[in-house]
Design a protein around this motif. Sequence first.
Motif, short mmCIF file in Angstrom:
data_model
loop_
_atom_site.label_atom_id
_atom_site.label_comp_id
_atom_site.label_asym_id
_atom_site.label_seq_id
_atom_site.Cartn_x
_atom_site.Cartn_y
_atom_site.Cartn_z
N ARG A 32 -50.85 -18.02 -45.92
CA ARG A 32 -50.86 -17.22 -47.15
C ARG A 32 -51.32 -18.01 -48.37
NH1 ARG A 32 -45.24 -14.11 -45.94
NH2 ARG A 32 -46.13 -12.42 -44.68
N LEU A 33 -51.25 -19.34 -48.29
CA LEU A 33 -51.67 -20.16 -49.43
C LEU A 33 -53.18 -20.26 -49.55
CD1 LEU A 33 -49.10 -23.10 -49.47
CD2 LEU A 33 -49.20 -21.07 -50.94
N ARG A 34 -53.92 -19.57 -48.70
CA ARG A 34 -55.38 -19.59 -48.76
C ARG A 34 -55.93 -18.49 -49.66
NH1 ARG A 34 -56.17 -20.41 -42.43
NH2 ARG A 34 -55.10 -22.40 -42.31
N GLN A 35 -55.06 -17.66 -50.21
CA GLN A 35 -55.52 -16.59 -51.10
C GLN A 35 -54.67 -16.56 -52.37
OE1 GLN A 35 -55.13 -13.06 -48.76
NE2 GLN A 35 -52.91 -13.11 -48.74
N ASP A 36 -55.29 -16.16 -53.48
CA ASP A 36 -54.56 -16.06 -54.74
C ASP A 36 -53.40 -15.08 -54.58
OD1 ASP A 36 -56.54 -17.71 -55.64
OD2 ASP A 36 -57.48 -16.24 -56.96
N GLY A 37 -52.24 -15.45 -55.10
CA GLY A 37 -51.04 -14.63 -54.96
C GLY A 37 -50.31 -14.89 -53.67
N GLY A 38 -50.85 -15.76 -52.82
CA GLY A 38 -50.18 -16.10 -51.58
C GLY A 38 -49.02 -17.05 -51.84
N ASN A 55 -54.42 -19.80 -58.15
CA ASN A 55 -55.86 -19.81 -57.83
C ASN A 55 -56.11 -21.06 -57.00
OD1 ASN A 55 -56.59 -22.05 -59.65
ND2 ASN A 55 -56.23 -20.56 -61.29
N ALA A 56 -57.35 -21.31 -56.62
CA ALA A 56 -57.66 -22.42 -55.72
C ALA A 56 -57.28 -23.79 -56.28
CB ALA A 56 -59.15 -22.39 -55.38
N ASN A 57 -57.11 -23.88 -57.59
CA ASN A 57 -56.79 -25.17 -58.21
C ASN A 57 -55.38 -25.24 -58.80
OD1 ASN A 57 -59.43 -26.32 -57.82
ND2 ASN A 57 -60.12 -24.87 -59.37
N LEU A 58 -54.62 -24.16 -58.71
CA LEU A 58 -53.30 -24.13 -59.34
C LEU A 58 -52.27 -23.50 -58.42
CD1 LEU A 58 -51.50 -24.61 -61.82
CD2 LEU A 58 -52.20 -22.35 -62.64
N TYR A 59 -51.27 -24.31 -58.09
CA TYR A 59 -50.14 -23.86 -57.29
C TYR A 59 -48.88 -24.12 -58.09
CZ TYR A 59 -53.36 -23.85 -53.34
OH TYR A 59 -54.41 -23.60 -52.51
N LEU A 60 -47.95 -23.18 -58.08
CA LEU A 60 -46.66 -23.34 -58.76
C LEU A 60 -45.58 -23.41 -57.70
CD1 LEU A 60 -47.07 -20.74 -61.65
CD2 LEU A 60 -47.58 -23.19 -61.68
N ALA A 61 -44.52 -24.15 -57.99
CA ALA A 61 -43.40 -24.29 -57.06
C ALA A 61 -42.10 -24.01 -57.81
CB ALA A 61 -43.38 -25.68 -56.45
N PHE A 62 -41.24 -23.19 -57.18
CA PHE A 62 -39.98 -22.79 -57.80
C PHE A 62 -38.82 -22.99 -56.85
CE2 PHE A 62 -43.36 -20.00 -59.39
CZ PHE A 62 -43.32 -20.32 -60.73
N GLU A 63 -37.67 -23.27 -57.44
CA GLU A 63 -36.41 -23.32 -56.70
C GLU A 63 -36.06 -21.90 -56.25
OE1 GLU A 63 -33.22 -23.99 -54.80
OE2 GLU A 63 -34.19 -25.76 -55.68
N ARG A 64 -35.54 -21.77 -55.02
CA ARG A 64 -35.19 -20.45 -54.52
C ARG A 64 -33.77 -20.02 -54.90
NH1 ARG A 64 -36.65 -19.35 -48.50
NH2 ARG A 64 -36.11 -17.25 -49.22
N ALA A 65 -32.99 -20.89 -55.52
CA ALA A 65 -31.67 -20.49 -56.01
C ALA A 65 -31.85 -19.58 -57.22
CB ALA A 65 -30.84 -21.70 -56.38
N CYS A 66 -31.24 -18.41 -57.19
CA CYS A 66 -31.34 -17.50 -58.33
C CYS A 66 -30.53 -18.06 -59.50
CB CYS A 66 -30.81 -16.12 -57.94
SG CYS A 66 -30.90 -14.92 -59.29
N PRO A 67 -31.09 -18.09 -60.70
CA PRO A 67 -30.35 -18.61 -61.84
C PRO A 67 -29.15 -17.76 -62.23
CG PRO A 67 -32.51 -17.78 -62.52
CD PRO A 67 -32.46 -17.72 -61.03
N TYR A 68 -29.02 -16.54 -61.71
CA TYR A 68 -27.86 -15.71 -62.05
C TYR A 68 -26.59 -16.25 -61.39
CZ TYR A 68 -24.70 -11.76 -62.41
OH TYR A 68 -23.61 -10.99 -62.68
N ASP A 69 -26.67 -16.59 -60.11
CA ASP A 69 -25.52 -17.13 -59.38
C ASP A 69 -26.04 -18.17 -58.39
OD1 ASP A 69 -23.08 -17.66 -58.24
OD2 ASP A 69 -22.85 -15.70 -57.29
N PRO A 70 -26.40 -19.35 -58.90
CA PRO A 70 -27.07 -20.34 -58.06
C PRO A 70 -26.22 -20.90 -56.92
CG PRO A 70 -26.58 -21.27 -60.21
CD PRO A 70 -26.24 -19.81 -60.27
#
Length: 128
Positions: A32-38, A55-70
């Motif tokens: 899925r990382l081969r397409q934008d929004g993947g 996009n092909a040059n930008l990937y973001l990474a986030f913690e999967r713990a919800c900030p409401y009740d981590p």
Amino acid sequence: MFASCNDNNQGPGIPNVPVSEQINVNSQLYPRLRQDGGYAYLNGGYKGIIVVRQNANLYLAFERACPYDPTATLPCGRVEVDQSNLFIIDSCCGSQFNFQGGLMTGPAVYGLRQYRTALDGSLLYISN
């Protein structure tokens, strides 16, 4: 549950854990990382990491713990991409986040904790 107000927009209460991950974004493990929004789920972080391709040059990474009740121990206490593939959701509390980690609807009052990313060729480095 009440959330306190402070200057930390990364979700107070999410424990800080060392993050130092490296993945090949062209790997068969992450189709899925081969397409934008993947996106892809990784095991690092506090409750896991979700990587989103902007996009092909930008990937973001986030913690999967919800900030409401981590510290929730229920399996639904992790954010995941909604079945529509349009947003990220915590199915326990119903909080929704966009693919840039921003809060769309609560009860959470903070966006997702974001990790640093650096792309070198096809290798993506994720750290805090």
